[in-house]
Design a protein around this motif. Structure first.
Motif, short mmCIF file in Angstrom:
data_model
loop_
_atom_site.label_atom_id
_atom_site.label_comp_id
_atom_site.label_asym_id
_atom_site.label_seq_id
_atom_site.Cartn_x
_atom_site.Cartn_y
_atom_site.Cartn_z
N MET A 132 -7.58 15.43 9.66
CA MET A 132 -8.71 15.64 10.74
C MET A 132 -9.56 16.76 10.26
SD MET A 132 -5.96 15.95 14.06
CE MET A 132 -7.28 15.91 15.13
N ILE A 133 -10.86 16.77 11.01
CA ILE A 133 -11.78 17.72 10.67
C ILE A 133 -11.75 19.12 11.22
CG2 ILE A 133 -13.50 15.87 9.88
CD1 ILE A 133 -14.88 16.39 12.68
N ASN A 134 -12.08 20.19 10.79
CA ASN A 134 -11.95 21.31 11.33
C ASN A 134 -13.43 22.16 11.41
OD1 ASN A 134 -8.78 21.51 11.23
ND2 ASN A 134 -9.01 21.37 8.95
N ASP A 135 -13.02 23.12 12.32
CA ASP A 135 -14.24 23.87 12.45
C ASP A 135 -14.94 24.64 11.09
OD1 ASP A 135 -14.28 23.31 15.10
OD2 ASP A 135 -13.55 25.28 15.68
N THR A 136 -16.11 24.61 10.89
CA THR A 136 -16.67 25.13 9.27
C THR A 136 -17.80 25.86 9.75
OG1 THR A 136 -15.92 23.01 8.31
CG2 THR A 136 -17.53 24.29 7.13
N GLN A 137 -17.84 27.17 8.94
CA GLN A 137 -19.14 27.91 8.80
C GLN A 137 -19.46 27.62 7.21
OE1 GLN A 137 -17.65 31.74 9.96
NE2 GLN A 137 -18.07 31.60 12.06
N MET A 138 -20.92 27.54 7.25
CA MET A 138 -21.60 27.69 6.17
C MET A 138 -22.88 28.37 6.12
SD MET A 138 -21.06 23.42 5.15
CE MET A 138 -21.29 23.79 3.59
N LEU A 191 -19.86 22.65 13.46
CA LEU A 191 -20.46 23.29 12.49
C LEU A 191 -21.15 24.04 12.75
CD1 LEU A 191 -21.29 22.91 9.22
CD2 LEU A 191 -22.69 20.98 10.04
N GLN A 192 -21.16 25.53 12.07
CA GLN A 192 -21.88 26.57 12.45
C GLN A 192 -22.91 26.79 11.13
OE1 GLN A 192 -19.66 29.96 13.82
NE2 GLN A 192 -21.55 31.12 14.21
N ILE A 193 -23.79 26.80 11.07
CA ILE A 193 -25.00 27.27 9.78
C ILE A 193 -25.24 28.57 10.12
CG2 ILE A 193 -26.83 26.77 8.73
CD1 ILE A 193 -24.83 24.61 8.65
N LEU A 194 -24.75 29.46 9.09
CA LEU A 194 -24.99 30.82 9.27
C LEU A 194 -26.54 31.46 8.93
CD1 LEU A 194 -21.56 32.11 8.01
CD2 LEU A 194 -22.25 31.90 10.43
N ALA A 195 -26.93 32.13 9.54
CA ALA A 195 -28.32 32.74 8.99
C ALA A 195 -28.47 34.33 9.65
CB ALA A 195 -29.51 32.06 9.73
N SER A 196 -28.32 35.28 8.53
CA SER A 196 -28.44 36.69 8.99
C SER A 196 -28.70 37.52 7.83
CB SER A 196 -27.25 37.09 9.48
OG SER A 196 -26.30 37.08 8.59
N ALA A 197 -29.72 38.48 8.26
CA ALA A 197 -29.98 39.46 7.32
C ALA A 197 -28.79 40.16 6.60
CB ALA A 197 -31.09 40.46 7.67
N PRO A 198 -28.77 40.91 5.52
CA PRO A 198 -27.56 41.75 5.09
C PRO A 198 -27.30 42.90 5.90
CG PRO A 198 -29.07 41.24 3.13
CD PRO A 198 -30.00 40.76 4.43
N VAL A 199 -26.04 42.79 6.26
CA VAL A 199 -25.48 44.10 6.97
C VAL A 199 -24.39 44.52 6.30
CG1 VAL A 199 -24.39 44.92 8.85
CG2 VAL A 199 -26.35 43.24 8.95
N PHE A 200 -24.15 46.01 6.02
CA PHE A 200 -22.97 46.83 5.54
C PHE A 200 -22.16 47.36 6.44
CE2 PHE A 200 -25.82 46.24 1.76
CZ PHE A 200 -24.92 45.99 0.67
N VAL A 201 -20.90 47.11 6.40
CA VAL A 201 -19.97 47.47 7.35
C VAL A 201 -18.50 48.05 6.39
CG1 VAL A 201 -18.46 47.62 9.57
CG2 VAL A 201 -20.67 46.69 9.56
N PRO A 202 -18.16 49.26 6.14
CA PRO A 202 -18.82 50.67 6.70
C PRO A 202 -19.92 50.98 5.89
CG PRO A 202 -16.88 50.95 5.39
CD PRO A 202 -16.76 49.43 5.54
N ASN A 203 -20.63 52.01 6.17
CA ASN A 203 -21.48 52.42 5.17
C ASN A 203 -21.80 53.93 5.61
OD1 ASN A 203 -23.79 52.70 3.45
ND2 ASN A 203 -25.20 51.62 4.74
N PRO A 204 -21.74 54.88 4.81
CA PRO A 204 -21.37 54.80 3.28
C PRO A 204 -20.03 54.87 3.05
CG PRO A 204 -22.01 57.02 3.98
CD PRO A 204 -22.19 56.28 5.12
N ILE A 205 -19.55 54.54 1.97
CA ILE A 205 -18.05 54.40 1.40
C ILE A 205 -18.00 55.57 0.61
CG2 ILE A 205 -17.82 52.28 2.07
CD1 ILE A 205 -17.77 51.74 -1.17
N ARG A 206 -16.76 55.85 0.49
CA ARG A 206 -16.32 56.99 -0.45
C ARG A 206 -15.04 56.64 -1.25
NH1 ARG A 206 -18.01 59.17 4.22
NH2 ARG A 206 -19.43 61.02 4.24
N VAL A 207 -15.39 56.79 -2.53
CA VAL A 207 -14.52 56.38 -3.48
C VAL A 207 -13.98 57.63 -4.31
CG1 VAL A 207 -13.94 54.84 -5.44
CG2 VAL A 207 -15.55 54.18 -3.58
#
Length: 1015
Positions: free
Chosen positions: A321-327, A399-415
């Motif tokens: 069967m077919i399944n929900d897909t994000q692309m 079928l969900q076609i994704l369209a978004s500007a870049p987002v960072f979570v979390p920000n900043p990070i400590r290493v």
């Protein structure tokens, strides 16, 4: 201390995100096929449909492809997703129904549901013409059912309801045509026939007008060959899993027989023949049951046959069967759905409820859908439909076609990195389409080199980090919808070192040990410790009885108490900071008792020995010093240690001989090892083996005897246990001789369970002494005899009857009997038996009583009054009974008076009570009164005061205050008479009053008596 509301706020945010996420319609309930009875009291049909989605879906319905307009037709109502049809009719509402669920994401269509209507019309009231046939001729009576839906069941009534036609080899009712077939009419068939039909859904029933059947008078029909009148179709299509009924019935004279076969195959074993073989029934039909089936009708005049093909179809079933897909936009979508069925299913695709065809970027090949370079416009609900001529099934996906500007979570990070080790800085923004990534440090873009590398997943890797690498690193992500930056702050710390001591330690079972784990690390970082045992974390709650965890700032100790063998192994300490993880291990060896030896094998077996071998078990770090061999047999109390050769069995040996075993006994063996610490668990038992046979070696014990009948010598002994019989064919040899004689008489007793032997010889007198011994033997030979003992022959049963027997009545129910013992000699009585019966009766009807010991008197009780009894006495002992004495007679006395004393009067003076009553007069059949017995008893006390008097009065003394009971009886030679009414008296105050037995006051005394009862 942190805020207690933080987890709740975080949960609220997560829940809010989940609730706000939009998704297309997903069916929870799709419409099912409905059969609606037209005569139902409920005039509404409900077609169910429910879907979930965000936003919540709206619904619409289609009937046979046409959308339902509830505004144009008031009969249609929508409640949520359900369709309600009022005043439904077959003409306007029969057909296929489909539900459509829709929201802003897309549209999905449900499977088709068929709405049918159940009803059963009435037969035509027009009279049916009669049918007239010759005797022996076949006939078909037509049912001609009324309009109906769905299937109906046919039966026929003969003459009047409820007399139904019974089907047999001559009569058959077809459930396909409804007709009644009679292959050969008999005179008993003449009558009126009525067809009865029943609706399988509504259970409604209707009767047809009667059809008369008569016989012609112009002769009897002769024999003729069979003619098949009803049969299954030449092509039968059925769904997999249902039950199939194939009908075949023929007319003929004589009555034909029906047989079935499958061409080029065998009829399935699960098939059943019904109705005198006129119906072939195949339950749970499968594809392999398809084929050509033949029914054959034959009688002595000939035969005929019919063939038809049975074909099984299957509804479509999903394999994939077919399944929900994000692309991301621009990617390639490939979906495949696959179903099985017979005929093979075909496929079609829907997007938002509309058909799709191959064009432009979209390709459809059977169950495969491909969309090249997907775009936002391709988003929506897709359905793959697999169908054959019998059904259609749907597989849905979004079928969900994704369209978004870049987002960072979390920000900043400590290493935090460790000095001298590699470190990775991740850059994983959420963005669609995929963004372009660049890294910079400060204002300068990072150029990759041998030590600083940019990996394919956009991670920045720094090899052999140093203090100089500390600082801020910026990852920039950019696509056509926007850009974003993420800052990674890198600190480089000194490497942590961990020391676990001791690194190797040996302990003995039951001792305790402490393992210490110390970490040297950057003081700005917190360190966490965890202990492991054989690579698995230690559960201190589960193993708290043995393990204890003690921690200071940079050190953690593991205490292991009361150590067991299972605690041996490797213990690991893991120290972890935000920069580094270090693991150290120590080995713990546990000395303990040895483990169980390996498999025990019986190498050789004799009558008293068994040679054993075994494999060495683990010594648990303490050398094995000795082995102990144990055996178990059906006669032992569990496992017992056996003697061995050599003795002892030292720890370097792996074989030994068990000795002093009993012959012909089945043994199991096991081995136990011992070292300086203790004795270990035993090995698994060997297989059971039986020692060889040998001559018996144990003689019977407790040889004794005596008793028995006259001229018998009784010899008894305790049997030899099976454990010591040493072989098959075991028995006893009984040897005896009269005291002073030379030759032994020997008798064989072949039963191993025997405990006694009796020898009879009428030539020796009673109590003759014999020397006796008992030996043993088996198939291997004779064993030992017991010690010689002296046993006397039996003295026999008593020879003489008791003498001087006398008997006399002592009451109306008792006779005393006395006698003298017979002359002393052999056959001395051990007791006496007295027989007695009424003089006018037979001795056999009498009763018997025995003395408890060797007594010479007895009182017979429970006798009838004023009756003569015959009495005999005989002696008995353990051998038997002696002769009876000559019968004597005795008569019981007349019974005592049945009339109790009456009119009791009493008067109290001081501590004395004067009591009087009316005299009792005996009747002719009763014993004369010789006196009276007065019983005075105080309630709550065990002591009774009995007074006897010849007069109808007496004086009683009251010992103390309390409640008293007085009873009076007449005395006679026949015993005590009936008891008087019971009088109860209570002594209380000093107001003197006297009462008689009626309760009337009669005089004065020093105390007052209250009459409680005169019963």
């Amino acid at each position: 201390m942190g805020s207690p509301w933080k987890p709740f706020l975080l949960l609220s945010v997560i829940s809010g995100l989940s609730e706000s996420e939009e998704f297309g319609p997903v069916f929870i309930q799709e419409p099912d096929d409905v059969i609606f009875p037209l005569d139902s009291d409920e005039k509404k049909v409900v077609m169910h449909c429910e879907a979930r989605g965000n936003p919540p879906p709206t619904y619409s319905w289609y009937i046979n492809g046409t959308q339902v307009d509830s505004e144009a037709d008031y009969r249609y109502t929508f409640i949520d997703g359900n369709l309600i049809i009022s005043n439904a009719s077959e003409i306007t509402d029969y057909g296929k129904y489909q539900c459509k669920a829709e929201n802003s994401i897309g549209i999905v269509l449900s499977r088709d549901a068929l709405l049918q209507f159940a009803y059963l019309g009435a037969f035509s009231t027009k009279a049916r013409g009669g049918v007239s046939v010759r005797e022996g001729q076949g006939v078909v009576l037509m049912c001609t059912p009324p309009p109906h839906s769905p299937e109906i069941i046919y039966s026929w009534v003969f003459n009047e309801f409820p007399s139904f036609v019974a089907e047999d080899s001559r009569r058959f009712i077809s459930q396909d045509t409804g007709n009644l077939y009679i292959s050969k009419v008999q005179p008993s068939d003449v009558g009126s026939y009525i067809c009865l039909v029943k609706n399988t859904v509504t259970n409604a029933r209707v009767l047809s007008p009667p059809t008369p059947l008569t016989l012609k008078t112009d002769g009897v029909m002769g024999e003729y060959e069979p003619k098949i009148e009803v049969h299954f179709p030449t092509s039968v299509l059925v769904a997999k899993g249902v039950t199939v009924r194939l009908e075949c019935f023929a007319l003929g004279n004589p009555v034909p027989t029906i047989t079935w076969r499958k061409i080029n195959g065998n009829i399935p074993k699960k098939a059943r023949l019904r109705k005198s073989q006129a119906v072939l029934e195949i339950p749970n039909i499968q594809l392999e049951d398809s084929g050509t089936y033949e029914c054959k009708a034959e009688n002595p005049r000939g035969s005929t046959a019919f063939k038809g093909h049975l074909q099984v179809y299957t509804l479509p079933q999903w394999v994939r069967m077919i399944n929900d897909t994000q692309m991301d936009s621009g990617e390639k979508l490939q979906w495949e759905c696959k179903a099985i069925g017979r005929p093979r299913p075909t496929y079609r695709w829907l997007r938002n409820g509309l058909p799709l065809t191959s064009q432009g970027r979209l390709e459809i090949v059977n169950g495969e859908l491909t969309i090249h370079k997907v775009q936002q416009a391709d988003s929506g609900m897709y359905q793959c439909v697999a169908e054959n001529k019998y059904a259609a099934i749907y597989s849905n996906a979004e079928l969900q076609i994704l369209a978004s500007a870049p987002v960072f979570v979390p920000n900043p990070i400590r290493v935090i990195a460790t000095l001298g080790k590699d470190v990775s800085l991740d850059c994983k923004p959420k963005a669609s389409p995929k963004p372009r990534i660049t890294w910079k440090r400060g204002d300068r873009r990072i150029i990759p080199n041998k030590r600083i590398m940019l990996l394919r997943n956009n991670t920045l890797k720094i090899v052999n980090s140093s203090r100089a690498d500390e600082g801020n690193y910026v990852c920039r992500a950019e696509n056509q919808l926007g850009s974003a930056e993420m800052t990674a702050i890198l600190w480089v710390k000194e490497a942590m070192r961990v020391v676990l001591s001791p690194s190797r330690v040996e302990v003995t079972v039951g001792e305790s040990v402490v393992l210490s784990c110390k970490a040297t690390h950057d003081t700005s970082l917190d360190v966490a410790f965890q202990w492991f045992f054989n690579q698995k974390p230690i559960n201190f709650q589960y193993d708290g009885g043995h393990f204890e965890y003690i921690q200071t700032s940079s050190t953690v100790d593991l205490m292991i108490r009361n150590i067991l063998l299972k605690h041996a192994g490797k213990y690991g300490c893991r120290a972890q900071t935000s920069a580094d993880t270090v693991f150290a291990e120590a080995e713990l060896l546990v000395r303990g008792p040895p483990g169980p030896p390996g498999v025990v094998i019986v190498e050789e077996i004799t009558d008293t020995t068994a040679t054993l071998s075994w494999t060495r078990g683990v010594d648990n770090h303490s050398p094995i010093s000795t082995y102990n061999i144990q055996a178990r047999s059906p006669f032992s109390l569990g496992w017992q240690t056996v003697k061995t050769d050599p003795e002892p069995v030292t720890g370097d040996m792996e074989s030994a001989m068990a000795v002093e075993l009993n012959p012909w006994v089945e043994y199991e063996f096991r081995v136990v090892a011992t070292n300086a610490i203790g004795t270990g668990d035993p090995s698994a038992p060997s297989r059971g083996v039986r020692t060889k046979e040998a001559v018996p070696s144990v003689a019977p014990s407790n040889v004794s005897g005596g008793n028995g009948r006259r001229h018998e010598l009784v010899i008894s002994w305790e049997p030899v246990s099976e454990e010591f019989q040493n072989g098959e064919g075991f028995g006893y040899i009984v040897a005896f001789r009269a005291n002073g004689t030379r030759g032994w008489k020997e008798k064989m007793v072949t039963s191993a369970d025997s405990t006694m032997y009796k020898y009879r010889d009428e030539t020796f007198p009673p109590l003759t002494p014999f020397e006796v011994k008992v030996g043993v033997y088996n198939n291997k030979g004779d064993g030992p005899f017991s010690k010689v003992v002296i046993i006397h022959s039996a003295e026999g049963e008593p020879r003489e009857a008791p003498s001087d027997v006398k008997a006399y009545g002592i009451s109306s129910s008792e006779i005393r009997v006395t006698w003298k013992s017979p002359t002393p000699g052999p056959g001395k009585p051990r007791g006496y038996e007295v027989s007695y019966w009424k003089d006018m009766e037979l001795e056999e009807s009498g009763k018997k009583q025995q003395t408890v010991k060797n007594e010479t008197s007895m009182v017979l009780t429970g006798l009838e009054g004023n009756s003569v009894y015959a009495i005999t006495v005989k002696g008995f002992n353990s051998i038997g009974q002696g002769p009876a004495s000559t019968a004597v007679t005795a008569k019981t006395r007349k019974p005592p008076p049945a009339q109790p004393p009456a009119n009791l009067h009493w008067l109290q003076e001081g501590n004395n009570v004067s009591l009087s009553w009316d005299p009792v007069k005996a009747k002719d059949n009763e014993s004369d009164v010789i006196g009276y017995m007065v019983l005075l008893k105080q309630e709550g006390r065990g002591h009774n005061q009995v007074t006897r008097t010849i007069n109808p009065s007496t004086m009683l003394s009251l010992p103390e205050g309390g409640t008293y009971v007085i009873e009076v009886r007449a005395l006679s030679e026949g015993g005590e008479g009936a008891v008087s009414s019971q009088v109860r008296l209570v002594t209380s105050s000093d107001a003197p009053t006297v009462f008689d037995s009626s309760g009337a006051a009669r005089g004065q005394s020093l105390f007052q008596f209250h009459m409680l009862a005169a019963v």
